[in-house]
Enzyme design. Sequence first.
Site, PDB file in Angstrom:
ATOM      1  N   SER A   1       1.017  -2.089  -5.778  1.00 33.27           N
ATOM      2  CA  SER A   1      -0.014  -1.667  -4.835  1.00 33.27           C
ATOM      3  C   SER A   1      -0.536  -2.873  -4.070  1.00 33.27           C
ATOM      4  CB  SER A   1      -1.155  -0.952  -5.569  1.00 33.27           C
ATOM      5  OG  SER A   1      -1.661  -1.740  -6.629  1.00 33.27           O
ATOM      6  N   MET A   2      -0.778  -2.667  -2.771  1.00 33.79           N
ATOM      7  CA  MET A   2      -1.144  -3.770  -1.876  1.00 33.79           C
ATOM      8  C   MET A   2      -2.431  -3.485  -1.114  1.00 33.79           C
ATOM      9  SD  MET A   2       2.680  -4.671  -0.374  1.00 33.79           S
ATOM     10  CE  MET A   2       2.849  -3.052   0.434  1.00 33.79           C
ATOM     11  N   GLY A   3      -3.313  -2.666  -1.686  1.00 34.24           N
ATOM     12  CA  GLY A   3      -4.584  -2.365  -1.029  1.00 34.24           C
ATOM     13  C   GLY A   3      -4.384  -1.590   0.255  1.00 34.24           C
TER      14      GLY A   3
ATOM     15  N   GLU B   1      -2.741  -2.290   2.725  1.00 35.72           N
ATOM     16  CA  GLU B   1      -1.382  -2.394   3.253  1.00 35.72           C
ATOM     17  C   GLU B   1      -0.443  -1.370   2.622  1.00 35.72           C
ATOM     18  OE1 GLU B   1       0.161  -6.451   3.384  1.00 35.72           O
ATOM     19  OE2 GLU B   1      -1.906  -7.159   3.199  1.00 35.72           O
ATOM     20  N   GLY B   2      -0.937  -0.568   1.680  1.00 35.42           N
ATOM     21  CA  GLY B   2      -0.124   0.466   1.066  1.00 35.42           C
ATOM     22  C   GLY B   2       0.476   0.017  -0.246  1.00 35.42           C
TER      23      GLY B   2
ATOM     24  N   GLY C   1      -6.567   3.008  -7.989  1.00 36.98           N
ATOM     25  CA  GLY C   1      -5.291   2.607  -8.572  1.00 36.98           C
ATOM     26  C   GLY C   1      -4.858   3.540  -9.689  1.00 36.98           C
ATOM     27  N   ASP C   2      -5.817   4.036 -10.453  1.00 33.29           N
ATOM     28  CA  ASP C   2      -5.509   4.986 -11.523  1.00 33.29           C
ATOM     29  C   ASP C   2      -5.034   6.311 -10.943  1.00 33.29           C
ATOM     30  OD1 ASP C   2      -6.543   2.955 -13.128  1.00 33.29           O
ATOM     31  OD2 ASP C   2      -8.544   3.834 -13.109  1.00 33.29           O
TER      32      ASP C   2
END
Length: 326
Positions: free
Chosen positions: A222-224, A226-227, A253-254
């Site tokens: 995961s890149m925040g 940025e997807g 994120g979960d």
Amino acid sequence: MRTLTVTFNPAIDQTVMLDRLVVGEVHRARSVRQNAGGKGVNVASCLADWGMPVSAYGLLGSDNAAAFDALFAAKAIEDRFIRIAGATRVNLKLVDATGTTDINLDGIAVDAGRAEMVAATICEAARVGDLVVLAGSLPPGCPPDSYVTLTARLRAAGCRVVLDTSGLPLKCALTADVLPDVVKPNRDELAQWLGRPVSDLAALSEAAAQLHGRGVSLVVVSMGEEGALFLSSEGAVTARLAIGQVASTVGAGDAMVAGIVAALGEGADLERTARLATAFAVAKLGMAGPNLPALPTVHALADEVAVTPSMLPGCTRPQTIKAGEE
């Protein structure tokens, strides 16, 4: 197939909404909310909203278990937590217009015996084909290789293991002989494991391909905003969806992990997995607590996700990984 989540170190997430956080100043909160949480609990909550039967395992302090009891009852989550003496930790989330500041506590100290009680309970219940999510930090006293031994036992039993952790537990898990089927580090967690920055997509792809080559079937980074990067034997894609109104970033994120599990449960291909996981994460941003909105909303978001083939290391164009070429 059944879905089991494991949370060794659950938490009550206390979210405090502020106009503006200023270090060293006195603040008056606009609102305060408490939610039963911890990574595995959040995953179970989102899966229950999706309509997937789920059982939740782990260790839970008996002194303040009411919030967890209420969540499990409201969402028909099978409660397989072992109650221990003491109070589950309360993590503080300070939210203002600039984002969320997390203050996380260590949790109730346990020993190897308590960890083994959880492992034994899960392994006794696990069956071939079950999806098992191992998520979150480990409490003080819990052996840092707890996920390593549990992964090996579960995979030997024919289960598929999804791991979402960080720090030393992640390092132990990713250097073990038996690896999880799925891992979902974020960019910073992956950099900590590698011991070097992974500042661009090429570096992320190289690290993900390395893990895949060692036996991890699906690597999601995961890149925040940025997807996220998704890499499997089908190839690699990036997935991105514009973020709308944000009620809380806690547990996003979960929710992505829950979306991955939901996709695995339906036997989805890589593109569908990327769409569903991204939709879960973005959908949760609009909700307070570890919850999803109505299912049509999630389906609609999944259709809107932009999925782009990603370059694999050493290639000059996007390419699919063929079986046996890892």
